[in-house]
Design an enzyme around this catalytic site. Structure first.
Site, PDB file in Angstrom:
ATOM      1  N   ASP A 195       1.102  -1.174   0.300  1.00  0.00           N
ATOM      2  CA  ASP A 195       0.128  -0.134  -0.127  1.00  0.00           C
ATOM      3  C   ASP A 195       0.839   1.133   0.108  1.00  0.00           C
ATOM      4  OD1 ASP A 195      -2.159   1.481   0.168  1.00  0.00           O
ATOM      5  OD2 ASP A 195      -2.005   1.483   2.415  1.00  0.00           O
ATOM      6  N   LYS A 196       0.399   2.298  -0.644  1.00  0.00           N
ATOM      7  CA  LYS A 196       1.429   3.740  -0.500  1.00  0.00           C
ATOM      8  C   LYS A 196       1.598   4.072   0.666  1.00  0.00           C
ATOM      9  CE  LYS A 196       0.562   7.387  -3.051  1.00  0.00           C
ATOM     10  NZ  LYS A 196       1.044   8.319  -1.935  1.00  0.00           N
ATOM     11  N   THR A 197       0.396   5.111   0.865  1.00  0.00           N
ATOM     12  CA  THR A 197       0.204   6.059   2.167  1.00  0.00           C
ATOM     13  C   THR A 197       0.310   4.657   3.751  1.00  0.00           C
ATOM     14  OG1 THR A 197      -1.280   7.352   0.883  1.00  0.00           O
ATOM     15  CG2 THR A 197      -1.485   8.569   2.862  1.00  0.00           C
ATOM     16  N   ASP A 222      -4.339   6.026  -4.213  1.00  0.00           N
ATOM     17  CA  ASP A 222      -4.195   7.627  -5.119  1.00  0.00           C
ATOM     18  C   ASP A 222      -4.119   7.581  -6.369  1.00  0.00           C
ATOM     19  OD1 ASP A 222      -2.917  10.351  -4.651  1.00  0.00           O
ATOM     20  OD2 ASP A 222      -1.623   9.998  -3.170  1.00  0.00           O
ATOM     21  N   ARG A 253       0.932  15.529  -3.767  1.00  0.00           N
ATOM     22  CA  ARG A 253      -0.589  15.104  -4.259  1.00  0.00           C
ATOM     23  C   ARG A 253      -0.986  16.396  -4.348  1.00  0.00           C
ATOM     24  NH1 ARG A 253      -4.338  11.662   0.073  1.00  0.00           N
ATOM     25  NH2 ARG A 253      -6.205  12.091  -1.059  1.00  0.00           N
ATOM     26  N   ASP A 256      -1.052  -0.929   6.013  1.00  0.00           N
ATOM     27  CA  ASP A 256      -1.383  -0.203   7.404  1.00  0.00           C
ATOM     28  C   ASP A 256      -2.204  -0.835   8.109  1.00  0.00           C
ATOM     29  OD1 ASP A 256      -2.617   1.125   5.384  1.00  0.00           O
ATOM     30  OD2 ASP A 256      -2.246   3.233   6.389  1.00  0.00           O
ATOM     31  N   GLY A 257      -3.693  -1.676   6.809  1.00  0.00           N
ATOM     32  CA  GLY A 257      -5.103  -1.999   8.081  1.00  0.00           C
ATOM     33  C   GLY A 257      -6.557  -2.036   7.204  1.00  0.00           C
ATOM     34  N   ALA A 258      -5.580  -0.136   7.030  1.00  0.00           N
ATOM     35  CA  ALA A 258      -6.681   0.745   6.715  1.00  0.00           C
ATOM     36  C   ALA A 258      -7.480   0.475   5.170  1.00  0.00           C
ATOM     37  CB  ALA A 258      -5.868   2.027   5.918  1.00  0.00           C
ATOM     38  N   ASN A 259      -8.799  -0.493   4.799  1.00  0.00           N
ATOM     39  CA  ASN A 259      -9.270  -1.100   3.483  1.00  0.00           C
ATOM     40  C   ASN A 259      -8.153  -1.651   3.107  1.00  0.00           C
ATOM     41  OD1 ASN A 259      -7.728   0.315   1.893  1.00  0.00           O
ATOM     42  ND2 ASN A 259      -9.153   2.557   1.852  1.00  0.00           N
TER      43      ASN A 259
END
Length: 1199
Positions: free
Chosen positions: A498-500, A750, A684, A883-886
Site C-alpha cells: 500500500d502507498k500511504t 491515490d 498530491r 497499514d490495515g486501512a481497507n
C-alpha cells in the site's frame, strides 16, 4: 433427474458450492453399522474423516427439493466436501401476526429478500406454492449462514436483508416507519438472533476433535501395539509426547477462540430503542433486532450491534475495527430522492456504494447531531453473520486452506513410506511363516514394521522449526496468528505494498498553494496563514470544506483536512447539545480566524459602543455538508459568512473532477500541464472551487437540496499542493527485495501520476524504465471495450504521434536466467476502473499485465483482493503489506499478509508488525526461508531415520531377532528427538539472497540426496551384519547363550540390563543386534550433520551451539559405550554426498531442455519472442464484440 440432483449455490461468489440431495437409507445404515462392529470402530473413524463417504455410504440420491441431507462441495481448487442436515422451520405459531402476503411469500421458500410490493407478490407467492397452509420452510445451516429453499429459483439461497434489491426511495417510503410487533416477531423467526456467536468450545469437545485426528489415532494404534509387545518405555514416551502436543495445541486453539470471542462480544447484547409503526419507542435487546427495524442512535453514542442506514441526522463514527483507520468519519443521512431537486429514485441502496450513510456493525458511534424533536434514526439492513463484521469473523472462523507444495509433497512422501512399510509387512509375514513363528508374534511384528516406517514423532518434529521461527519473529516485533504461513513466506517472490502510511509517511504536509486569478495561475505560495488572504474565498474554502469535528475538545477527522485547517490557523466552534436543543434547526458549526490575523479595529471609547463593533467579527457558519465520496472524488459544503445575505458553495477534490464541474472560462489553459508537473514530482494535488448561491435558497431548502444542484457551474480557485514524504527506510528495503529477485508492486487509492512518481522515487521503477499506462474504457453506445496505451513520459505529446522517438519502445533483453525476467525495462500502470474493465473484457491480457504491472492506483478494497488473486493465478507467491486501512481482504487473501496496524483489523492478517515500517517484510521472508529449509532438513532426516531403523529391524527379523526396548528408547529419545529439536534452532541468514529455496520435497537434488544416503546407510548396515558372521569369535544365538557378555566387553544392550538372570527368549543378546545397533546409531548422527544445511538461508551449522554440543556429546557417549570408534570413514563419506549430488545433478538434468513450472516464468519466455508486446505508444486494443466469453482481443493502431 441429474439436473435436479446437482445445483450451484452462491454462484459467482467466493464461497460458490455444488449441492447434491440425499435421503437416509435404512439398509445402507444397517450394512455400515455391521462394518463398524467388524472393524472395531475403524470404519466409523474413516467416515468421520470423510464427509463425502459418510453421506454416500448411508444415503441414497434424491431431488434437492425433498432431500433430508445435502452434500456440498466447493468449486475452488481444494474441492472440499461438507454435509448438512435439512431442518424445517415451522411458521404455524405466527399465522395471524404477519401480513398474509409476507407469510405466503416466505412459506413457499421465497425468503430471499424483504418484499417491497406485498399486494403484487401475494398472488405470485400462492401460485408458486400450493401448500401455503403448511407454513413450513426447509433450510440448512453451513458456516453460520442459513440457506432457505426458494421455489422461484428451485434452489437453496441465503436470506438477504435490505442490502440487496431495495431502492433508496423505498427505504424512506416503505421502511422508515418501522415494523409492527407482529412483523418483528415474524422476521425474528426467520432471521434468528442478531448476534455473531463465536462459541468457545469446551475443552472436552476440543480434546475429542483433536484426539480423533488421523495422526493421533495412528499413535494410539502404535502405543497399543508396543504395549502388547512389552515395549512399555517407548510407548510411555510417545504417550507423554502426544499429551504435551495435544495440550499445547488445545491451548493455542482455545486461546484464539477466546480472543475472537472477546473481539465480537463487545456489542453482543446492548439495550437499544426502536421505533414502531405507531411512533412509539420500544426498548429491546440488540439480539432481537431484525432487518427493517428503525433503531434510535443515542446522543452519547453506542457500539453498533448491526449494519444500519442513517435516515435522520448525522453521526461521527470510529471505524477502526473494520478499516484500521482510527480517524473519526462523519456519516450523514441517506439522500431522499423524493425530496431532492433531481430525483434518482431508481438508484438501489448498497452498503458499499452508500458507505458514507451506513453505520457498520462493531464500529463506535462517538456522537450524534440532530434536528430538535427529531431523533437520529437508522434502519437495520443486516444482522448477525450477514453484517460486515460478521463476514470478517466468518472468514477468520472458516479460512480457506493454504495450498502449499511442501504439504502436498509431504503427504506423497508419507505414502511412499507406507508403501515401503507394506513391503516390510509382507516380508515379515512370509519370513515368520517360513521359520514357523507363532501367529500372535507374526501379527505383532508385522504391524510393528509399519510403526517403524511411518514415525509417530514426525508432526512434532516438523512444527519445531516453525515454532522457533515464530519465537524469533516475536523478538523483532512481528506477531503471527497463523504459524503454518511462516513456511509459505519463505517462497514469496512478489510483494504488494500500500502507498500511504506504508511506503510513505502517514500524514501529508502542506507544501504550498497555487491560486488562480482571472483564469491564470499565480506563482506558488508557501504561507497560507497571512493577513492578505484571511478574507479570501480560497482560505474560506480551506476553513469550511472539511469533515472535522471536536471530540472532547480536540479537533479530529481526516488527517488531510486537519493539515489544511491547521495551515490557516483558524478556530472551529461547534454548538453544544443544549444550544442545539434550544433552536428549531441544526446549529451550524462556526469557523473564524484568530484575532491577530484580522485587520485591527479602533478600540471602543466606552462600553455602549460595543454593539457597533460586531460587524468587525468575521465568522463563517457551515450550513450543509456533502461528505467526501471516493466514487465522486470530491466533497462540498454550503456556508454563510456572518452578515451576508447570500450563501456560498465551496468544493474540493481531485483536480480533474473539480475542473470538469467549473465554468470553462475560469479554468486556466495550462491547467493540465501545471497539474502534471506537480504529480510527476510526487505531490498530491487538490483543487478548490467556489460559487455564490442564489438569495432565494433559504436555510431549509439547503437542507433538502441534492449535491448535484450545488456542485456545478463553479469558479475554479486554484490548487493545494500536499507533500507525501517517503519513509526513511523505504528505498533501502525495496533495493534489498530487488537484489533478492522479489518483485514489488504498488497498490494504492491515490492518484495515478503521484503513485508512478512515488514508485520512481523509492526505486520500484528505475530511472531508465518506461511506464506504460493502460487506460481501459468499458463498452459504451454500442462500441466495444477498449484499452488505450500511453507511455507515461510522453503523455504530453499525445497529440503528436510522430514526436515519439523509436527509443520510446523498450528494448527487450534476452536474459541469462528466468529469474532475471522480472528485471525488464517496462512497467504497466493502471487505475482501479481500468483494472475492472480489463478483468471483465480482456481476460487473455490479464496474465501479461500481471507480469509487468507495477502501479495500480485508485484501487478500491475489493479490487486489491482481485489483484492478489490475479497475481496468484500466474503462480506468484504473493505477499501484501498494508497499514490495515481497507487492506483487510487483500491481507487475508495473500500468501503472506503483513499488517502495519496494531488495531483490531489486524486480526484478519496472518502477520502484524509492531513497528509501522516495511523493514519487517525482508525479515519475515528471511525467517520464512529459514523455517522452510528447516522443515526440509527435518523431513529428510525423519525419512532417513525411518528407513535406517526399518532396515535395521528387517535385517534382525531375518534371524528372528529385534532391537531391545531400551535400544529403541535410546534411538528415539536420546538421539532422534534431541537432534530434531536442536537442528531446528539455526537462525535465519543475515541477508536476503537472490536464490530461492525449493518449494516442494519432490525435486531432483533433494531425492538424489535422500536416495544416496539411503544406499550408503543400507550398504554399511548390510556390510556390518554379514561381516560380523565371518569373525572367528562369532557364535550363533540360542536361548541360553550370552554372546555379548562372553566377549568380555561392556557392550550396551537394553535387554541385558533388563534381564540379567532371565533367559533371552526374544533373541536380543546377539552379535548381529549389537553390530546393527551401533552402526545405525552413528548413521543417525551422520545423516543429521549431512542434512543440517546452513547458508544461504540459515546460519551455518557450527553457529548452532546446542546442535553441535548435542551431536558431540552423543558421539562421545556412543563411542564410550562401544569402547572403540568405527565411524570416522562413514562420516567423511556421508558429508560429501550432498555436494556430490549438487555437482552431478545439473549435468544429468541438462540433457533435456528445462520448461519452467510457474506460469509467470513460462509466459515471460513467450513474451520475449512476441513482436506485438509490449503495446506500442498511442495504440488501442479493442475487445472483440462477438467472442466475448473468451475475452480475446485485437490490436488496432491509431494513426
Amino acid at each position: 433427474m441429474d439436473k435436479e440432483e446437482r445445483k450451484i449455490i452462491n454462484q459467482g461468489q467466493e464461497d460458490e458450492m455444488e449441492i447434491y440431495g440425499y435421503n437416509l437409507s435404512r439398509w445402507k445404515l444397517a450394512i455400515v453399522s455391521l462394518g463398524v462392529i467388524c472393524t472395531g470402530g475403524f470404519l466409523l473413524l474413516l467416515l468421520y474423516w470423510m464427509p463425502e463417504w459418510r453421506v454416500k455410504a448411508t444415503c441414497v440420491r434424491a431431488a434437492i427439493k425433498d432431500c433430508d441431507v445435502v452434500l456440498l462441495r466447493t468449486t475452488d481448487e481444494f474441492k472440499m466436501w461438507f454435509c448438512a442436515k435439512i431442518r424445517v422451520l415451522s411458521l404455524e405459531t405466527h399465522p395471524v401476526s404477519s401480513p398474509k402476503s409476507m407469510s405466503n411469500k416466505l412459506s413457499n421458500g421465497h425468503a430471499v429478500c424483504l418484499t417491497e410490493n406485498p399486494t403484487g407478490e401475494n398472488r405470485h407467492g400462492i401460485s408458486k406454492y400450493s401448500q401455503a397452509e403448511s407454513q413450513q420452510i426447509r433450510y440448512f445451516t453451513h458456516h453460520s449462514v442459513k440457506y432457505f429453499w426458494n421455489d422461484t429459483i428451485h434452489n437453496f439461497d441465503f436470506l438477504k436483508g435490505l442490502d440487496e434489491g431495495v431502492s433508496c426511495t423505498s427505504i424512506y417510503e416503505k421502511h422508515s416507519a418501522g415494523l409492527t410487533k407482529g412483523m418483528h416477531a415474524y422476521r425474528k423467526l426467520l432471521y434468528g438472533v442478531n448476534e455473531i456467536a463465536v462459541k468457545v468450545p469446551s475443552v472436552f469437545k476440543l480434546l475429542i476433535k483433536e484426539v480423533l485426528n488421523p495422526f493421533y489415532i495412528f499413535q494410539l494404534f502404535s502405543v497399543i501395539l508396543w504395549s502388547t509387545d512389552e515395549y512399555y518405555y517407548y510407548a510411555l514416551a510417545i504417550v507423554v509426547m502426544s499429551i504435551v502436543s495435544i495440550v499445547s495445541s488445545l491451548y493455542s486453539i482455545r486461546k484464539q477462540y477466546v480472543m475472537l470471542h472477546d473481539m465480537v462480544a463487545t456489542h453482543s447484547t446492548v439495550r437499544v430503542s426502536v421505533c414502531r409503526v405507531n411512533e412509539e419507542i420500544e426498548e429491546i435487546f440488540s439480539t432481537d433486532l431484525v432487518p427493517g427495524d428503525v433503531m434510535v442512535i443515542p446522543l452519547n453514542g453506542t457500539i453498533m450491534p448491526c449494519d444500519a442506514v442513517l435516515i435522520n441526522g448525522t453521526c461521527i463514527v470510529n471505524e477502526s475495527m473494520l478499516t484500521g483507520e482510527s480517524v473519526p468519519v462523519t456519516k450523514t443521512n441517506l439522500p431522499n430522492p423524493s425530496v431532492d431537486v433531481k430525483g434518482i429514485g431508481d438508484e438501489l441502496y448498497n452498503p458499499e456504494t452508500h458507505k458514507r450513510h451506513t453505520l457498520f456493525c462493531g464500529t463506535t458511534v462517538i456522537q450524534t447531531r440532530f434536528y430538535t424533536g427529531e431523533l437520529v434514526k437508522a434502519i437495520v439492513v443486516r444482522t448477525g453473520f450477514s453484517t460486515s463484521k460478521g463476514q470478517l469473523v466468518r472468514s477468520i472462523l472458516y479460512p480457506k486452506p493454504t495450498d502449499f507444495k511442501l504439504y502436498r509433497d509431504a503427504y506423497l512422501f508419507l505414502l511412499c513410506l507406507v508403501a515401503v512399510a507394506g513391503i516390510g509387512f509382507i516380508y515379515t509375514i512370509i519370513n515368520s511363516i517360513l521359520n514357523e513363528v507363532e501367529v500372535g508374534v507374526i501379527i505383532i511384528e508385522s504391524l510393528d514394521i509399519i510403526t517403524i516406517t511411518v514415525p509417530p514423532a514426525l508432526p512434532a518434529a516438523m512444527t519445531a522449526g516453525i515454532v522457533y521461527a515464530q519465537r524469533r519473529l516475536k523478538k523483532i516485533g512481528i506477531f503471527c496468528i497463523s504459524p503454518q504461513r511462516i513456511n509459505i513466506c519463505g517462497q514469496l517472490n512478489l510483494v504488494c505494498f500500500d502507498k500511504t502510511g506504508t511506503l510513505t509517511e502517514d500524514g501529508l504536509d502542506l507544501w504550498g498553494i497555487q491560486r488562480v486569478e482571472n483564469a491564470r495561475f499565480l506563482s506558488p505560495e508557501e504561507n497560507v496563514c497571512n493577513e492578505m488572504l484571511v478574507k479570501s474565498q480560497f482560505v474560506a474554502c480551506l476553513a469550511t470544506c472539511h469533515s472535522l469535528t471536536k471530540i472532547e475538545g480536540v479537533l479530529s477527522g481526516d488527517p488531510l483536512d486537519l493539515k489544511m485547517f491547521e495551515a490557516i490557523g483558524w478556530i472551529l466552534e461547534e454548538a453544544t447539545e443544549e444550544e442545539t436543543a434550544l433552536h428549531n434547526r441544526i446549529m451550524p458549526t462556526v469557523v473564524r480566524p484568530p484575532k491577530q490575523l484580522l485587520p485591527e479595529s479602533t478600540p471602543a471609547g466606552n462600553q455602549e459602543m460595543e454593539l457597533f463593533e460586531l460587524p468587525a467579527i468575521y465568522e463563517i457558519g457551515i450550513v450543509r455538508q456533502f461528505p467526501f465520496s471516493s466514487a465522486l472524488q470530491r466533497m462540498s459544503v454550503v456556508a454563510r459568512v456572518l452578515g451576508d445575505k447570500k450563501m456560498d458553495a465551496y468544493m474540493k477534490g481531485a483536480p480533474e473532477v473539480i475542473a470538469s464541474l467549473c465554468k470553462p472560462e475560469t479554468v486556466p489553459v495550462d491547467f493540465q500541464n501545471v497539474l502534471e508537473d506537480f504529480t510527476k514530482q510526487g505531490f498530491r494535488v487538490i483543487a478548490l472551487a467556489h460559487r455564490k448561491l442564489e438569495s432565494k435558497l433559504t436555510w431549509h431548502k439547503v437542507q433538502n437540496i441534492s449535491r448535484d444542484a450545488i456542485e456545478n457551474n463553479m469558479d475554479f480557485m486554484g490548487l493545494i499542493i500536499m507533500q507525501n514524504k517517503l519513509k526513511q527506510e523505504t528505498p533501502a528495503v525495496l533495493e534489498d527485495l530487488h537484489k533478492a529477485n522479489i518483485r514489488t508492486v504498488m497498490v494504492t487509492g491515490d492518484n495515478m501520476l503521484t503513485a508512478v512518481s512515488v514508485a520512481r522515487d523509492c526505486g520500484m521503477i528505475l530511472p531508465q524504465d518506461k511506464v506504460i499506462i493502460a487506460e481501459a474504457l468499458p463498452p459504451k453506445d454500442g462500441k466495444v471495450a477498449k484499452i488505450n496505451w500511453h507511455y507515461a513520459d510522453s503523455l504530453t505529446q499525445c497529440s503528436h504521434p510522430s514526436a515519439i522517438a523509436s527509443e520510446a519502445i523498450p528494448v527487450k533483453l534476452v536474459h541469462d536466467s528466468l529469474e532475471d525476467l522480472q528485471m525488464t525495462r517496462y512497467h504497466f500502470a493502471m487505475n482501479g476502473k481500468s483494472f475492472s474493465v480489463i478483468l471483465e473484457h480482456f481476460q487473455d491480457l490479464v496474465p501479461k499485465l500481471m507480469l509487468h504491472g507495477t502501479v495500480f492506483a485508485r484501487m478500491a478494497p475489493d479490487q486489491k483482493t482481485q489483484l492478489i488473486e490475479a497475481l496468484q493465478n500466474v503462480d506468484y507467491f504473493v505477499g501484501m503489506c498494508g497499514d490495515g486501512a481497507n487492506d483487510c481482504g487483500a491481507l487475508k487473501r495473500a500468501h503472506g499478509g503483513i499488517s502495519l496496524s496494531e488495531l483490531e483489523a489486524s486480526v484478519a492478517s496472518p502477520f502484524t508488525s509492531k513497528t509501522p515500517s516495511i523493514s519487517c517484510v525482508p525479515n519475515l521472508i528471511r525467517e520464512g526461508r529459514a523455517a522452510l529449509i528447516t522443515s526440509f532438513c527435518v523431513f529428510k532426516f525423519m525419512a532417513l531415520y525411518s528407513i535406517i531403523q526399518y532396515f535395521s529391524v528387517t535385517l534382525l527379523y531375518s534371524i528372528l531377532s529385534n532391537l531391545g526396548d531400551f535400544q529403541f528408547l535410546f534411538i528415539d529419545l536420546a538421539i532422534i528427538l534431541v537432534v530434531v529439536f536442536t537442528m531446528s534452532l539455526n537462525p535465519a541468514w543475515k541477508e536476503l539472497v537472490a536464490q530461492r529455496p525449493p518449494s516442494g520435497l519432490i525435486s531432483g537434488a533433494l531425492l538424489f540426496s535422500v536416495l544416496s544416503q539411503i544406499i550408503i546407510c543400507i550398504g554399511f548396515q548390510s556390510l556390518g551384519f554379514f561381516w560380523v558372521k565371518q569373525q572367528p569369535w562369532y557364535e550363533v544365538w540360542h536361548p541360553k547363550s550370552d554372546a555379548c557378555n562372553a566377549t568380555g566387553s561392556l557392550l550396551w544392550n537394553s535387554s541385558h540390563l533388563d534381564n540379567e538372570t532371565e533367559l533371552d527368549e526374544h533373541n536380543i543378546q546377539n552379535y548381529e543386534n549389537t553390530t546393527v545397533f551401533f552402526i545405525s546409531s552413528f548413521q543417525y548422527l551422520i545423516v543429521a550433520i549431512a542434512f543440517s544445511k546452513g547458508k544461504p538461508f540459515r546460519q551455518p551449522c557450527y553457529k548452532n551451539y546446542f546442535f553441535v554440543f548435542s551431536v558431540i556429546f552423543l558421539y562421545v557417549f556412543i563411542l564410550f559405550i562401544m569402547l572403540y570408534p568405527v565411524a570416522s570413514v562413514d562420516q567423511v563419506l556421508q558429508e560429501s554426498v550432498d555436494r556430490w549430488g549438487k555437482c552431478c545433478l545439473p549435468w544429468a538434468l541438462s540433457c533435456g531442455k528445462k520448461i519452467p513450472k510457474a506460469k509467470y516464468m513460462y509466459l515471460a519466455q513467450e513474451l520475449l519472442v512476441d513482436p506485438e508486446w509490449p503495446p506500442k505508444p498511442q495504440t488501442t486494443t479493442e475487445a472483440k464484440g462477438l467472442v466475448k466469453e473468451n475475452g480475446s482481443c485485437q490490436i488496432i493502431t491509431i494513426t
